[in-house]
Design a protein around this motif. Structure first.
Motif, short mmCIF file in Angstrom:
data_model
loop_
_atom_site.label_atom_id
_atom_site.label_comp_id
_atom_site.label_asym_id
_atom_site.label_seq_id
_atom_site.Cartn_x
_atom_site.Cartn_y
_atom_site.Cartn_z
N ILE A 67 0.83 -1.24 -0.12
CA ILE A 67 -0.04 0.06 0.09
C ILE A 67 0.62 1.44 0.02
O ILE A 67 1.04 2.15 -0.76
N VAL A 68 1.98 1.27 0.86
CA VAL A 68 2.54 1.89 0.95
C VAL A 68 3.38 2.53 -0.75
O VAL A 68 3.47 3.98 -1.26
N PRO B 74 8.82 8.25 6.90
CA PRO B 74 8.36 9.49 6.93
C PRO B 74 6.75 8.86 6.66
O PRO B 74 5.75 9.59 6.49
N GLU B 75 7.08 8.38 5.36
CA GLU B 75 5.76 7.93 4.41
C GLU B 75 4.41 6.85 5.13
O GLU B 75 4.04 7.56 4.68
N VAL B 76 5.16 6.22 5.85
CA VAL B 76 3.98 4.91 6.55
C VAL B 76 3.70 6.26 7.66
O VAL B 76 1.74 5.54 7.14
N ALA B 77 4.55 6.81 8.13
CA ALA B 77 4.11 7.65 9.33
C ALA B 77 2.45 8.96 8.52
O ALA B 77 1.87 8.60 8.91
N HIS B 78 3.31 9.22 7.38
CA HIS B 78 2.67 10.10 7.08
C HIS B 78 0.88 9.33 6.35
O HIS B 78 -0.32 9.92 6.68
N PHE B 79 0.70 8.40 5.94
CA PHE B 79 -0.59 7.78 5.79
C PHE B 79 -0.87 7.52 6.58
O PHE B 79 -2.58 7.45 6.75
#
Length: 179
Positions: free
Chosen positions: A62-63, A96-101
């Motif tokens: 998903i990421v 950071p991408e996972v945290a933002h999502f």
């Protein structure tokens, strides 16, 4: 505001009209909505069966679908999947991408009620009927979209608030409304 619209596997397979209608509403609200072409599973069925590592591999996919797209928010027309992404997306590296999502994923009720804070619907729809509303367990206890009856707090219901924007619609509940 740029919105990613992600349709999880079971919505696509069982209730595609729910996703189509939600996408249409977001567009009618004048939002910059990008349909994420490739759907995926949120990993909940695997996690529920104890296959944590397998659910992680689904989560990782998903990421890659959303990173580097510049989405301010991702709307997922499923409270269960929204909860899975936000609260159980822990087995992958917290980049950071996972945290933002995880911080910006919302189901439609949360997004319309809490983020956009809409007070009217486009075209002022009318539906002069009484409808039964059942808030699912995930929307009650994880997404906090309504008060679960076991909590002795002031009643609230975000979904009912949104339905009241439809002229003539009357919301009704079962006697044991969250069972």
């Amino acid at each position: 505001m740029k919105i990613g619209f992600f349709v999880p596997c079971y919505i696509d397979a069982i209730h595609p009209q729910a996703a189509i209608s939600t996408y249409g509403l977001l567009k009618k609200l004048g939002l910059d909505v990008e349909f994420i072409e490739r759907g995926s599973c949120c990993g909940l069925p695997e996690l529920d069966m104890g296959y944590i590592k397998h659910s992680c591999s689904l989560e990782k996919g998903i990421v890659s679908l959303i990173s580097d797209k510049g989405y301010d928010y991702v709307v997922v027309p499923s409270g269960i999947c929204t909860d899975q992404f936000r609260d159980h997306f822990t087995e992958v590296e917290q980049t950071p991408e996972v945290a933002h999502f995880r911080a910006t994923v919302h189901d439609p009720v949360e997004f319309l009620h809490d983020i956009l804070k809409i007070t009217e619907l486009p075209g002022h729809p009318q539906f002069p009927y009484r409808v039964a509303l059942h808030n699912g367990c995930h929307s009650l206890r994880y997404l906090n979209e309504a008060r679960p009856t076991e909590l002795m707090i002031k009643p609230f219901d975000k979904c009912a608030d949104l339905l009241k924007l439809v002229d003539g619609l009357e919301v009704g509940y079962a006697t044991r409304r969250d069972e």
